[in-house]
Design a protein around this motif. Structure first.
Motif, PDB file in Angstrom:
ATOM      1  N   SER A 215      75.437  19.966  -8.623  1.00 36.47           N
ATOM      2  CA  SER A 215      76.343  21.121  -8.739  1.00 36.47           C
ATOM      3  C   SER A 215      76.093  22.086  -7.584  1.00 36.47           C
ATOM      4  O   SER A 215      75.539  23.177  -7.754  1.00 36.47           O
ATOM      5  N   THR A 216      76.529  21.681  -6.393  1.00 36.75           N
ATOM      6  CA  THR A 216      76.221  22.456  -5.191  1.00 36.75           C
ATOM      7  C   THR A 216      76.893  23.824  -5.191  1.00 36.75           C
ATOM      8  O   THR A 216      76.513  24.692  -4.402  1.00 36.75           O
ATOM      9  N   GLY A 217      77.886  24.027  -6.049  1.00 31.43           N
ATOM     10  CA  GLY A 217      78.536  25.329  -6.123  1.00 31.43           C
ATOM     11  C   GLY A 217      77.569  26.458  -6.419  1.00 31.43           C
ATOM     12  O   GLY A 217      77.812  27.606  -6.036  1.00 31.43           O
ATOM     13  N   ALA A 218      76.464  26.160  -7.087  1.00 32.71           N
ATOM     14  CA  ALA A 218      75.458  27.187  -7.372  1.00 32.71           C
ATOM     15  C   ALA A 218      74.872  27.763  -6.093  1.00 32.71           C
ATOM     16  O   ALA A 218      74.396  28.905  -6.064  1.00 32.71           O
ATOM     17  N   LEU A 219      74.920  26.999  -5.009  1.00 28.68           N
ATOM     18  CA  LEU A 219      74.293  27.424  -3.759  1.00 28.68           C
ATOM     19  C   LEU A 219      75.180  28.359  -2.943  1.00 28.68           C
ATOM     20  O   LEU A 219      74.832  28.724  -1.821  1.00 28.68           O
ATOM     21  N   THR A 220      76.323  28.775  -3.515  1.00 26.53           N
ATOM     22  CA  THR A 220      77.115  29.813  -2.872  1.00 26.53           C
ATOM     23  C   THR A 220      76.488  31.191  -3.088  1.00 26.53           C
ATOM     24  O   THR A 220      76.907  32.166  -2.472  1.00 26.53           O
ATOM     25  N   ASP A 221      75.502  31.257  -3.943  1.00 26.42           N
ATOM     26  CA  ASP A 221      74.730  32.484  -4.157  1.00 26.42           C
ATOM     27  C   ASP A 221      73.602  32.514  -3.131  1.00 26.42           C
ATOM     28  O   ASP A 221      72.622  31.770  -3.253  1.00 26.42           O
ATOM     29  N   ASP A 222      73.751  33.345  -2.118  1.00 25.99           N
ATOM     30  CA  ASP A 222      72.776  33.374  -1.017  1.00 25.99           C
ATOM     31  C   ASP A 222      71.363  33.653  -1.503  1.00 25.99           C
ATOM     32  O   ASP A 222      70.393  33.034  -1.034  1.00 25.99           O
ATOM     33  N   GLU A 223      71.226  34.605  -2.424  1.00 30.63           N
ATOM     34  CA  GLU A 223      69.890  34.964  -2.911  1.00 30.63           C
ATOM     35  C   GLU A 223      69.254  33.806  -3.659  1.00 30.63           C
ATOM     36  O   GLU A 223      68.062  33.531  -3.496  1.00 30.63           O
ATOM     37  N   LEU A 224      70.038  33.113  -4.481  1.00 31.16           N
ATOM     38  CA  LEU A 224      69.519  31.946  -5.194  1.00 31.16           C
ATOM     39  C   LEU A 224      69.091  30.874  -4.210  1.00 31.16           C
ATOM     40  O   LEU A 224      68.011  30.278  -4.349  1.00 31.16           O
ATOM     41  N   THR A 225      69.921  30.626  -3.208  1.00 32.98           N
ATOM     42  CA  THR A 225      69.587  29.598  -2.225  1.00 32.98           C
ATOM     43  C   THR A 225      68.281  29.926  -1.502  1.00 32.98           C
ATOM     44  O   THR A 225      67.419  29.049  -1.314  1.00 32.98           O
ATOM     45  N   LYS A 226      68.106  31.182  -1.117  1.00 33.07           N
ATOM     46  CA  LYS A 226      66.860  31.584  -0.448  1.00 33.07           C
ATOM     47  C   LYS A 226      65.656  31.363  -1.351  1.00 33.07           C
ATOM     48  O   LYS A 226      64.601  30.881  -0.913  1.00 33.07           O
ATOM     49  N   ARG A 227      65.824  31.712  -2.633  1.00 28.95           N
ATOM     50  CA  ARG A 227      64.703  31.536  -3.562  1.00 28.95           C
ATOM     51  C   ARG A 227      64.381  30.061  -3.767  1.00 28.95           C
ATOM     52  O   ARG A 227      63.203  29.672  -3.842  1.00 28.95           O
ATOM     53  N   LEU A 228      65.405  29.226  -3.835  1.00 32.73           N
ATOM     54  CA  LEU A 228      65.176  27.789  -4.009  1.00 32.73           C
ATOM     55  C   LEU A 228      64.462  27.199  -2.794  1.00 32.73           C
ATOM     56  O   LEU A 228      63.573  26.351  -2.930  1.00 32.73           O
ATOM     57  N   LEU A 229      64.847  27.656  -1.603  1.00 32.47           N
ATOM     58  CA  LEU A 229      64.251  27.104  -0.385  1.00 32.47           C
ATOM     59  C   LEU A 229      62.803  27.539  -0.182  1.00 32.47           C
ATOM     60  O   LEU A 229      62.065  26.916   0.584  1.00 32.47           O
ATOM     61  N   THR A 230      62.395  28.597  -0.869  1.00 31.79           N
ATOM     62  CA  THR A 230      61.015  29.084  -0.722  1.00 31.79           C
ATOM     63  C   THR A 230      60.192  28.935  -2.003  1.00 31.79           C
ATOM     64  O   THR A 230      59.062  29.398  -2.055  1.00 31.79           O
ATOM     65  N   ALA A 231      60.777  28.261  -2.994  1.00 26.81           N
ATOM     66  CA  ALA A 231      60.117  28.209  -4.307  1.00 26.81           C
ATOM     67  C   ALA A 231      59.016  27.168  -4.373  1.00 26.81           C
ATOM     68  O   ALA A 231      58.202  27.218  -5.272  1.00 26.81           O
ATOM     69  N   GLY A 232      58.970  26.202  -3.501  1.00 26.77           N
ATOM     70  CA  GLY A 232      58.036  25.076  -3.499  1.00 26.77           C
ATOM     71  C   GLY A 232      56.818  25.219  -4.410  1.00 26.77           C
ATOM     72  O   GLY A 232      56.675  26.224  -5.075  1.00 26.77           O
ATOM     73  N   PRO A 233      55.976  24.195  -4.413  1.00 27.81           N
ATOM     74  CA  PRO A 233      55.891  23.094  -3.441  1.00 27.81           C
ATOM     75  C   PRO A 233      56.915  21.970  -3.611  1.00 27.81           C
ATOM     76  O   PRO A 233      56.996  21.078  -2.784  1.00 27.81           O
ATOM     77  N   GLY A 234      57.704  21.984  -4.697  1.00 30.58           N
ATOM     78  CA  GLY A 234      58.760  20.994  -4.819  1.00 30.58           C
ATOM     79  C   GLY A 234      59.819  21.185  -3.750  1.00 30.58           C
ATOM     80  O   GLY A 234      60.018  22.283  -3.241  1.00 30.58           O
ATOM     81  N   ARG A 235      60.536  20.109  -3.415  1.00 26.89           N
ATOM     82  CA  ARG A 235      61.571  20.162  -2.389  1.00 26.89           C
ATOM     83  C   ARG A 235      62.943  20.065  -3.038  1.00 26.89           C
ATOM     84  O   ARG A 235      63.119  19.366  -4.023  1.00 26.89           O
ATOM     85  N   VAL A 236      63.920  20.768  -2.446  1.00 28.97           N
ATOM     86  CA  VAL A 236      65.275  20.776  -2.996  1.00 28.97           C
ATOM     87  C   VAL A 236      66.201  19.954  -2.103  1.00 28.97           C
ATOM     88  O   VAL A 236      66.128  20.026  -0.874  1.00 28.97           O
TER      89      VAL A 236
END
Length: 265
Positions: free
Chosen positions: A90-111
């Protein structure tokens, strides 16, 4: 020695059922279905046990989201923070810039995300490295009934329901449209992720009573060339809001993550 990916599938609907069944039947080399996460009873048809999100994060190293944008928002960071990788349908969730930033830095898991029902994204990514695209347009055409939303007023609903030809339902950017159509326009977000700019992708959503196939047309142009991709898919019979091909796109992404070689990635 290769390591087998232990997979949890979130959502046992039109997408998750196809993905989970293929995994359970051993059709993805290097990947094993361990559990299914869903807030509804799965019944006897499920090939593995039903689990909670917490159990999935403890027992699996890859979670496949096939249940909608809300799951990404609620659980995405927690999955990644636990060290578990996350594949997003459901890539539509990634239209939220803040969510996307948090996902990209949330590790150690990879998105990771899958392109779903559209092609040409790899070429758009390659062109983008040469310089910005001047124009990117996506036109999505679907049956009117699959596009109806709670926010629509009576006039628009009436136009859609009585249409004898194509009717424009909404136009905007790839940032705006997926929020309004959370189950129908993830393609817009996928195109924007490939281009690298949510606001640069103009999106038109069209309802057409003759749209027996879901159609996506991508048109892009820039200093290095002009590109046009068109796909027409049969809707999934169990969930006409999504295309029949989507779970197979997820399976292809899974195969790549599981380390299958000898293919174009």
């Amino acid at each position: 020695m290769s390591t087998v990916r232990r997979v949890a599938v979130v959502g046992w609907g039109a997408i998750g059922r196809v993905v989970g069944t293929a995994l359970a039947e051993g059709r993805v080399t290097g990947a094993e279905l361990v559990c299914v996460v869903d807030n509804r009873p799965l019944g006897e048809a499920a090939p593995v046990r039903q689990a909670t999100f917490e159990e999935a994060m403890e027992t699996c190293d890859l979670v496949v989201e096939a249940a909608g944008q809300g799951v990404v928002r609620e659980w995405g960071e927690r999955v990644l923070a636990s060290g578990t990788d996350l594949l997003i349908a459901s890539t539509g969730a990634l239209t939220d810039d803040e969510l996307t930033k948090r996902l990209l830095t949330a590790g150690p898991g990879r998105v990771y995300f899958t392109g779903g029902a559209v092609g040409g994204l790899d070429l758009l990514q390659a062109v983008r490295t040469l310089g910005p695209l001047d124009e990117v347009r996506l036109t999505t055409t679907k049956l009117p009934s699959t596009l109806e939303q709670p926010w629509m007023d009576d006039e628009l609903l009436a136009r859609m329901r009585t249409a004898t030809g194509p009717v424009e339902v909404m136009s905007g950017t790839a940032r705006d449209v997926p929020v309004k159509f959370p189950k129908s326009t993830n393609v817009a977000a996928s195109v924007a992720l490939a281009v690298g700019d949510l606001d640069a992708v103009r999106v038109q959503v069209v309802a057409d009573p003759a749209a027996h196939h879901t159609r996506h047309v991508i048109e892009a142009s820039g200093g290095h060339g002009a590109y046009r991709f068109e796909v027409a898919h049969l809707p999934d019979p169990g969930n006409p809001a999504t295309s029949q091909v989507v779970p197979y796109a997820v399976l292809r992404s899974l195969a790549a993550l599981a380390g299958r070689t000898g293919q174009i990635l």
